[in-house]
Design an enzyme around this catalytic site. Structure first.
Site, PDB file in Angstrom:
ATOM      1  N   ASP A  58      -6.532 -30.653  13.811  1.00  0.00           N
ATOM      2  CA  ASP A  58      -6.323 -29.181  14.255  1.00  0.00           C
ATOM      3  C   ASP A  58      -6.764 -29.074  15.470  1.00  0.00           C
ATOM      4  O   ASP A  58      -6.754 -28.013  16.220  1.00  0.00           O
ATOM      5  CB  ASP A  58      -7.386 -28.311  13.587  1.00  0.00           C
ATOM      6  CG  ASP A  58      -7.099 -28.689  11.960  1.00  0.00           C
ATOM      7  OD1 ASP A  58      -6.294 -28.236  11.439  1.00  0.00           O
ATOM      8  OD2 ASP A  58      -7.960 -29.368  11.194  1.00  0.00           O
ATOM      9  N   VAL A  74      -3.605 -38.088  10.564  1.00  0.00           N
ATOM     10  CA  VAL A  74      -3.956 -37.288   9.151  1.00  0.00           C
ATOM     11  C   VAL A  74      -2.670 -36.668   8.432  1.00  0.00           C
ATOM     12  O   VAL A  74      -2.737 -36.744   7.158  1.00  0.00           O
ATOM     13  CB  VAL A  74      -5.226 -36.430   9.572  1.00  0.00           C
ATOM     14  CG1 VAL A  74      -5.632 -35.492   8.280  1.00  0.00           C
ATOM     15  CG2 VAL A  74      -6.271 -36.983  10.160  1.00  0.00           C
ATOM     16  N   CYS A 116       0.021 -24.571   5.075  1.00  0.00           N
ATOM     17  CA  CYS A 116       0.940 -24.415   5.975  1.00  0.00           C
ATOM     18  C   CYS A 116       1.988 -25.548   5.992  1.00  0.00           C
ATOM     19  O   CYS A 116       1.714 -26.670   5.087  1.00  0.00           O
ATOM     20  CB  CYS A 116       0.443 -24.868   7.615  1.00  0.00           C
ATOM     21  SG  CYS A 116      -0.495 -23.365   8.068  1.00  0.00           S
ATOM     22  N   ARG A 143      -4.619 -23.042   0.538  1.00  0.00           N
ATOM     23  CA  ARG A 143      -5.019 -24.013  -0.187  1.00  0.00           C
ATOM     24  C   ARG A 143      -6.004 -24.098  -1.229  1.00  0.00           C
ATOM     25  O   ARG A 143      -6.704 -24.651  -1.647  1.00  0.00           O
ATOM     26  CB  ARG A 143      -5.454 -25.224   0.747  1.00  0.00           C
ATOM     27  CG  ARG A 143      -4.238 -25.885   1.626  1.00  0.00           C
ATOM     28  CD  ARG A 143      -3.327 -26.785   0.852  1.00  0.00           C
ATOM     29  NE  ARG A 143      -3.891 -27.947   0.825  1.00  0.00           N
ATOM     30  CZ  ARG A 143      -3.383 -28.959  -0.181  1.00  0.00           C
ATOM     31  NH1 ARG A 143      -2.179 -28.360  -0.562  1.00  0.00           N
ATOM     32  NH2 ARG A 143      -3.941 -30.100  -0.295  1.00  0.00           N
ATOM     33  N   ARG A 146       1.449 -32.356   1.352  1.00  0.00           N
ATOM     34  CA  ARG A 146       0.051 -32.194   1.052  1.00  0.00           C
ATOM     35  C   ARG A 146      -0.061 -32.077  -0.525  1.00  0.00           C
ATOM     36  O   ARG A 146      -0.280 -31.152  -1.330  1.00  0.00           O
ATOM     37  CB  ARG A 146      -0.212 -30.692   1.793  1.00  0.00           C
ATOM     38  CG  ARG A 146      -0.165 -30.634   2.986  1.00  0.00           C
ATOM     39  CD  ARG A 146      -0.478 -29.245   3.680  1.00  0.00           C
ATOM     40  NE  ARG A 146      -1.951 -29.207   3.719  1.00  0.00           N
ATOM     41  CZ  ARG A 146      -2.526 -28.089   4.219  1.00  0.00           C
ATOM     42  NH1 ARG A 146      -1.912 -27.069   4.681  1.00  0.00           N
ATOM     43  NH2 ARG A 146      -3.928 -28.154   4.312  1.00  0.00           N
ATOM     44  N   LYS A 198     -12.949 -20.748   9.384  1.00  0.00           N
ATOM     45  CA  LYS A 198     -12.090 -20.731   8.366  1.00  0.00           C
ATOM     46  C   LYS A 198     -12.142 -21.867   7.177  1.00  0.00           C
ATOM     47  O   LYS A 198     -12.335 -21.197   6.031  1.00  0.00           O
ATOM     48  CB  LYS A 198     -10.546 -20.700   8.968  1.00  0.00           C
ATOM     49  CG  LYS A 198      -9.612 -20.782   7.779  1.00  0.00           C
ATOM     50  CD  LYS A 198      -8.290 -20.766   8.458  1.00  0.00           C
ATOM     51  CE  LYS A 198      -7.391 -22.153   8.650  1.00  0.00           C
ATOM     52  NZ  LYS A 198      -7.082 -22.867   7.335  1.00  0.00           N
ATOM     53  N   ASN A 199     -12.329 -22.978   7.603  1.00  0.00           N
ATOM     54  CA  ASN A 199     -12.214 -23.810   6.791  1.00  0.00           C
ATOM     55  C   ASN A 199     -13.662 -24.155   6.151  1.00  0.00           C
ATOM     56  O   ASN A 199     -13.631 -25.118   5.090  1.00  0.00           O
ATOM     57  CB  ASN A 199     -11.649 -25.160   7.246  1.00  0.00           C
ATOM     58  CG  ASN A 199     -10.127 -25.036   7.634  1.00  0.00           C
ATOM     59  OD1 ASN A 199      -9.600 -24.069   7.255  1.00  0.00           O
ATOM     60  ND2 ASN A 199      -9.582 -25.886   8.316  1.00  0.00           N
ATOM     61  N   ARG A 248      -3.942 -15.781   9.980  1.00  0.00           N
ATOM     62  CA  ARG A 248      -4.522 -16.299   8.697  1.00  0.00           C
ATOM     63  C   ARG A 248      -5.776 -16.877   9.501  1.00  0.00           C
ATOM     64  O   ARG A 248      -6.593 -17.277   8.492  1.00  0.00           O
ATOM     65  CB  ARG A 248      -3.448 -17.277   8.067  1.00  0.00           C
ATOM     66  CG  ARG A 248      -2.934 -16.968   7.134  1.00  0.00           C
ATOM     67  CD  ARG A 248      -2.014 -18.132   6.476  1.00  0.00           C
ATOM     68  NE  ARG A 248      -3.039 -19.132   6.209  1.00  0.00           N
ATOM     69  CZ  ARG A 248      -2.581 -20.614   5.827  1.00  0.00           C
ATOM     70  NH1 ARG A 248      -1.217 -20.773   5.895  1.00  0.00           N
ATOM     71  NH2 ARG A 248      -3.457 -21.389   5.607  1.00  0.00           N
TER      72      ARG A 248
END
Ligand code: EPU
Length: 437
Positions: free
Chosen positions: A308, A330, A119, A95, A124, A23-24, A416
């Site tokens: 994550d 983080v 999220c 994002r 953020r 996903k990222n 998602r």
């Protein structure tokens, strides 16, 4: 209509699944494809909500998109973009919008981006993105909830990030690819997904070098061309299923799990008593004989333990014999899900001190960013609501472990970011059904 998952727990996972593209990584590459006025093709694209949202954002500014979800092939034709304005309706969904700043400036000399979300795991902010783009020569104003960027052509600069932010590094890398002159991004993020973005940009004609000390050097070129790229596999999905296999004392082969990108995770899994072996095309995780042990870990930027990976790891540690400690460095607010796990029978306590590691930036912030987990604790089924994507998957694992039935609402968060998650759990023997709320 909102959906919920119903899971009959007390199971172990057994079988084989395959992870798909990350996903990222994929969503950033979709954005990068706009740097070239042609048709780029991405392979190994997962079927997830964030790809759908990103498709809609790109279509809203004029991209023509073709997607074969089954084959995992996505083509983006960015030849005729229609606007430099990202519609407001896409603010707050993920994002991605802020990452379009440099790309749209390259195509139009300007970009308008509404405030973005994602999220609910802390404030953020985007200050690193803004300051970095300013260093590259962009004029940036913030009015009525919209960032307005402009620059005829960005100019290379030397930028040092205050923290190795994934998003800011990606944004600046894309912006610098077609800037005039050379850009150095120091104290940058070097996650494998960012290396994968650099590879795609290189295929498009960019000149990007990775130095040994968290520095990216980007020699700007005038134009880029469309390209093809196979998206890197999802190491978060792989680790999440790996932990599920071990925590439930199951036995799962995860095809596409890549040892190279999971080195740190696998070390910690082994220290916690989890057993695994590499097999052709993947890794086999087996927890049948595992004696789970407590550990003290700290999340961090790559090559550290990913933030994550923290949530499924916590579920594993609820089943380990003794006291474990996790220090989240983080995000300041990433243990919001622990309360629900405690309701299911876990014993997790949160602290604002930096426990079990070095002091981090959240030391005197008052944020409860350290967790102490006492195990082993049996879990019991409950009715639960998902607060964010990664917490959502850990609730699924908790539900598989728990005795009795668990009803999980807010499954849109899981959808998602996880490819065909229901089918994969079903393939591993978990009775999971989807009902409309
Ligand atoms: N930060 C700032 N200012 C900025 C940017 C970041 O203070 O301008 C701070 C953040 O508040 C955070 C830290 O820096 O405390 C790290 O943020 P980063 O920019 O690295 O995160 P991100 O790019 O917003 C991506 C992933 C996250 C993943 C993090 C860290 C995407 C879409 N999201 O977020 O993934 O946790 O990197 O690896 O790539 C998820 O997939 O569920 C997820 C949250």
């Amino acid at each position: 209509m909102a959906k919920k998952f119903i899971i009959e727990g007390g199971r172990y996972l057994k079988g084989e699944i395959r992870v798909r593209g990350a996903k990222n990584a994929v969503t950033k590459q979709m954005v990068a494809s706009l740097l070239a006025p042609g048709k780029s093709v991405l392979q190994n694209v997962p079927e997830i909500g964030d790809v759908e949202i990103t498709k809609q954002i790109l279509a809203s500014i004029g991209c023509k998109i073709e997607h074969d979800p089954e084959a995992g092939i996505l083509s983006i034709d960015a030849a005729n973009l229609s606007t430099h304005r990202v519609p407001e309706e896409y603010s707050g969904l993920n994002r991605i919008p802020i990452l379009l700043a440099g790309v749209l400036m390259h195509r139009f000399g300007a970009a308008e981006i509404p405030m973005m979300g994602g999220c609910d795991i802390g404030p953020r902010p985007v200050d690193f993105h803004i300051e970095g783009l300013r260093s590259l020569g962009a004029d940036i104003r913030y009015e009525d909830g919209v960032y307005r960027f402009s620059a005829k052509r960005l100019t290379g600069a030397r930028i040092t990030l205050p923290f190795p932010s994934v998003g800011a590094t990606e944004n600046l890398m894309m912006a610098a690819a077609t800037a005039k002159g050379t850009t150095e991004i120091r104290n940058a993020a070097i996650e494998p997904e960012i290396v994968d973005l650099a590879l795609f940009l290189q295929s498009m004609g960019a000149i990007i070098t990775q130095e040994t000390d968290r520095t990216w050097i980007i020699q700007g070129v005038e134009t880029l061309h469309a390209a093809q790229h196979r998206v890197i596999n999802d190491r978060i999905e792989a680790a999440s299923f790996a932990v599920s296999a071990i925590a439930t004392r199951g036995d799962v082969i995860i095809k596409g799990a890549d040892q190279l990108h999971m080195l740190t995770f696998l070390n910690w899994l082994r220290k916690a008593g989890g057993e695994f072996e590499t097999v052709e095309g993947g890794i086999r995780f087996h927890g049948v004989q595992s004696k789970l042990k407590p550990i003290a870990v700290e999340t961090g930027v790559h090559p550290g333990l990913m933030t994550d990976w923290q949530q499924p790891m916590v579920i594993l540690l609820t089943q380990a014999e003794g006291m474990s400690v996790i220090h989240e460095t983080v995000y300041e607010n990433r243990f919001g899900y622990a309360e629900t796990l405690n309701r299911m029978g876990a014993r997790i306590q949160l602290y604002s001190e930096c426990l079990g590691g070095r002091d981090c930036r959240f030391r005197n912030s008052g944020h409860r960013h350290s967790a102490v987990i006492m195990g082993p604790t049996p879990l019991k089924g409950a009715k639960i609501e998902i607060p964010d994507l990664r917490a959502g998957f850990s609730y699924l694992v908790a539900a598989v472990l728990a005795q009795g039935k668990t009803e999980i609402s807010g499954v849109k968060y899981i959808e998602r970011g996880y490819d065909r998650v229901v089918e994969k759990f079903q393939a591993l023997g978990v009775p999971i059904s989807v009902v409309e709320e």
